[in-house]
Design a protein around this motif. Sequence first.
Motif, mmCIF file in Angstrom:
data_model
loop_
_atom_site.group_PDB
_atom_site.id
_atom_site.type_symbol
_atom_site.label_atom_id
_atom_site.label_comp_id
_atom_site.label_asym_id
_atom_site.label_seq_id
_atom_site.Cartn_x
_atom_site.Cartn_y
_atom_site.Cartn_z
ATOM 1 N N SER A 91 0.841 -1.193 0.000
ATOM 2 C CA SER A 91 0.000 0.000 0.000
ATOM 3 C C SER A 91 0.876 1.242 0.000
ATOM 4 O O SER A 91 2.088 1.164 0.216
ATOM 5 C CB SER A 91 -0.922 0.005 1.226
ATOM 6 N N GLY A 92 0.248 2.385 -0.243
ATOM 7 C CA GLY A 92 0.953 3.648 -0.206
ATOM 8 C C GLY A 92 0.998 4.305 -1.564
ATOM 9 O O GLY A 92 0.505 3.782 -2.571
ATOM 10 N N LEU A 93 1.620 5.488 -1.605
ATOM 11 C CA LEU A 93 1.661 6.322 -2.803
ATOM 12 C C LEU A 93 2.948 6.103 -3.589
ATOM 13 O O LEU A 93 4.038 6.081 -3.020
ATOM 14 C CB LEU A 93 1.564 7.798 -2.402
ATOM 15 N N VAL A 94 2.809 5.964 -4.911
ATOM 16 C CA VAL A 94 3.947 5.869 -5.822
ATOM 17 C C VAL A 94 3.806 6.983 -6.854
ATOM 18 O O VAL A 94 2.763 7.119 -7.506
ATOM 19 C CB VAL A 94 4.001 4.500 -6.523
ATOM 20 N N ARG A 95 4.872 7.793 -7.001
ATOM 21 C CA ARG A 95 4.866 8.910 -7.943
ATOM 22 C C ARG A 95 5.652 8.522 -9.192
ATOM 23 O O ARG A 95 6.819 8.130 -9.104
ATOM 24 C CB ARG A 95 5.462 10.164 -7.292
ATOM 25 N N ILE A 96 4.978 8.648 -10.345
ATOM 26 C CA ILE A 96 5.522 8.191 -11.624
ATOM 27 C C ILE A 96 5.672 9.381 -12.557
ATOM 28 O O ILE A 96 4.734 10.145 -12.761
ATOM 29 C CB ILE A 96 4.591 7.152 -12.273
ATOM 30 N N HIS A 97 6.854 9.526 -13.143
ATOM 31 C CA HIS A 97 7.108 10.595 -14.103
ATOM 32 C C HIS A 97 7.248 10.009 -15.498
ATOM 33 O O HIS A 97 8.009 9.057 -15.715
ATOM 34 C CB HIS A 97 8.392 11.345 -13.741
ATOM 35 N N THR A 98 6.516 10.570 -16.461
ATOM 36 C CA THR A 98 6.644 10.165 -17.849
ATOM 37 C C THR A 98 5.945 11.198 -18.717
ATOM 38 O O THR A 98 5.354 12.154 -18.225
ATOM 39 C CB THR A 98 6.061 8.755 -18.084
ATOM 40 N N ALA A 99 6.014 11.013 -20.025
ATOM 41 C CA ALA A 99 5.329 11.919 -20.952
ATOM 42 C C ALA A 99 3.831 11.620 -20.980
ATOM 43 O O ALA A 99 3.397 10.494 -20.683
ATOM 44 C CB ALA A 99 5.908 11.782 -22.352
ATOM 45 N N LEU A 100 3.045 12.616 -21.364
ATOM 46 C CA LEU A 100 1.601 12.443 -21.438
ATOM 47 C C LEU A 100 1.220 11.280 -22.338
ATOM 48 O O LEU A 100 0.368 10.459 -21.988
ATOM 49 C CB LEU A 100 0.952 13.740 -21.944
ATOM 50 N N THR A 101 1.825 11.203 -23.529
ATOM 51 C CA THR A 101 1.437 10.141 -24.464
ATOM 52 C C THR A 101 1.781 8.762 -23.910
ATOM 53 O O THR A 101 1.021 7.812 -24.096
ATOM 54 C CB THR A 101 2.122 10.345 -25.823
ATOM 55 N N THR A 102 2.923 8.639 -23.240
ATOM 56 C CA THR A 102 3.297 7.354 -22.653
ATOM 57 C C THR A 102 2.292 6.949 -21.583
ATOM 58 O O THR A 102 1.848 5.798 -21.512
ATOM 59 C CB THR A 102 4.701 7.429 -22.041
ATOM 60 N N ALA A 103 1.919 7.913 -20.723
ATOM 61 C CA ALA A 103 0.950 7.623 -19.672
ATOM 62 C C ALA A 103 -0.414 7.269 -20.259
ATOM 63 O O ALA A 103 -1.073 6.321 -19.811
ATOM 64 C CB ALA A 103 0.826 8.821 -18.734
ATOM 65 N N ARG A 117 -4.415 -6.169 -8.711
ATOM 66 C CA ARG A 117 -3.397 -6.957 -8.009
ATOM 67 C C ARG A 117 -3.035 -6.328 -6.673
ATOM 68 O O ARG A 117 -2.802 -7.034 -5.689
ATOM 69 C CB ARG A 117 -2.150 -7.071 -8.899
ATOM 70 N N HIS A 118 -2.972 -4.999 -6.628
ATOM 71 C CA HIS A 118 -2.567 -4.284 -5.408
ATOM 72 C C HIS A 118 -3.590 -3.176 -5.135
ATOM 73 O O HIS A 118 -3.337 -1.994 -5.403
ATOM 74 C CB HIS A 118 -1.176 -3.673 -5.578
ATOM 75 N N PRO A 119 -4.748 -3.512 -4.606
ATOM 76 C CA PRO A 119 -5.836 -2.527 -4.491
ATOM 77 C C PRO A 119 -5.558 -1.380 -3.532
ATOM 78 O O PRO A 119 -6.246 -0.357 -3.586
ATOM 79 C CB PRO A 119 -7.022 -3.379 -4.006
ATOM 80 N N ARG A 120 -4.550 -1.498 -2.681
ATOM 81 C CA ARG A 120 -4.276 -0.433 -1.720
ATOM 82 C C ARG A 120 -3.194 0.531 -2.199
ATOM 83 O O ARG A 120 -2.812 1.452 -1.486
ATOM 84 C CB ARG A 120 -3.883 -1.033 -0.363
ATOM 85 N N LEU A 121 -2.714 0.316 -3.421
ATOM 86 C CA LEU A 121 -1.761 1.266 -4.002
ATOM 87 C C LEU A 121 -2.465 2.555 -4.387
ATOM 88 O O LEU A 121 -3.626 2.559 -4.807
ATOM 89 C CB LEU A 121 -1.117 0.674 -5.257
ATOM 90 N N ARG A 122 -1.738 3.671 -4.280
ATOM 91 C CA ARG A 122 -2.181 4.953 -4.821
ATOM 92 C C ARG A 122 -1.093 5.464 -5.755
ATOM 93 O O ARG A 122 0.101 5.271 -5.502
ATOM 94 C CB ARG A 122 -2.437 5.959 -3.696
ATOM 95 N N LEU A 123 -1.498 6.115 -6.840
ATOM 96 C CA LEU A 123 -0.560 6.562 -7.872
ATOM 97 C C LEU A 123 -0.732 8.042 -8.143
ATOM 98 O O LEU A 123 -1.855 8.523 -8.260
ATOM 99 C CB LEU A 123 -0.764 5.782 -9.173
ATOM 100 N N ASP A 124 0.377 8.765 -8.247
ATOM 101 C CA ASP A 124 0.402 10.138 -8.738
ATOM 102 C C ASP A 124 1.258 10.172 -9.997
ATOM 103 O O ASP A 124 2.394 9.670 -9.994
ATOM 104 C CB ASP A 124 1.015 11.097 -7.703
ATOM 105 N N PHE A 125 0.726 10.781 -11.072
ATOM 106 C CA PHE A 125 1.500 10.952 -12.300
ATOM 107 C C PHE A 125 2.006 12.386 -12.377
ATOM 108 O O PHE A 125 1.246 13.341 -12.188
ATOM 109 C CB PHE A 125 0.646 10.629 -13.530
ATOM 110 N N VAL A 126 3.296 12.518 -12.649
ATOM 111 C CA VAL A 126 3.930 13.812 -12.891
ATOM 112 C C VAL A 126 4.316 13.802 -14.366
ATOM 113 O O VAL A 126 5.251 13.101 -14.772
ATOM 114 C CB VAL A 126 5.158 14.021 -11.993
ATOM 115 N N LEU A 127 3.601 14.557 -15.192
ATOM 116 C CA LEU A 127 3.750 14.455 -16.635
ATOM 117 C C LEU A 127 4.691 15.522 -17.175
ATOM 118 O O LEU A 127 4.638 16.685 -16.763
ATOM 119 C CB LEU A 127 2.383 14.582 -17.312
#
Length: 299
Positions: A91-103, A117-127
């Motif tokens: 569980s917890g927050l994962v911050r992912i950086h990538t381009a808009l089109t890739t995301a 698979r991991h319902p307690r994960l949280r995701l932040d995208f930094v585009l």
Amino acid sequence: MDKYAEISVFLSVADEGSFSAAARKQEMTPSAVSKLIARLEQRLNVRLFERIAGTIRLTQEGERFRAAGARVVQAMVDAEDAVHLRDADISGLVRIHTALTTAKYLIAPRLPALLDRHPRLRLDFVLGTERADFIRQGLDVAIHSGRPTELTLVGRPLMLRPWVIAAAPSYLERFGAPAHPRDLLRHRCLNFTIRTQWNSWTFQDEGDVRTVDIPRHIGANQGELLRTLALQGLGVVRLAHFNITGDLRAGRLVPLLSAFQRHSEEDRFYLLYPGGRSLAPRVRAVVDFLAEQLAGPDV
């Protein structure tokens, strides 16, 4: 290298059918993989692979070693799984950086499987298309094209990102289609205002690699806007295949100069994350999932 690691490399070669593909998977050089297999064959006093006309295939002894090695690896996986956190505990927050089109086109369609698979994960995208600054932006994971140069990051190679040159039928009706890369200099072209190397379009022409610096009629810092402009018939665009594959299939965009296209290792995607320390389970879960999903085939 210990015997377990040797078996892992051997199995990669057997699965991939080539030293170079196994090297990418194992984050080694092809020569290191080749030498390791040679040492393993010498120690076992058998030939594990037949090498014929630039190809490799398992010998009978290699097939038996593959079956036994797979059992060893599975036993290690089972042993590690017995002490790892259960999926439900990740569980917890994962911050992912990538381009808009890739995301949008590569990651978003796969997220339901990750969160199932991991319902307690949280995701932040930094585009963004700029290189990620892990410390300043508080990032955990990034996906970018091109081999990473940062010594503090691990770079796991993923799929290639082939480029496609295309235009809308409405544009081609007005201005015609370029027959040769040099004809692009007389066309309206849509191009990036960042990563200026993306504005030099590389072609294979009669066995030679040629680069054309493309003047832009309209520029943008995001490929998704360039796609929209191309769909409006405003010019010729060069975008990643995954970005416009639906448009190509539907005929909204028409591929151009396909006979001159080439694909370069410089356009391979890499999965980046901090090295030199154990990853938190939440980050490891995301890294393993993305590596599994985006390892291929090339798109």
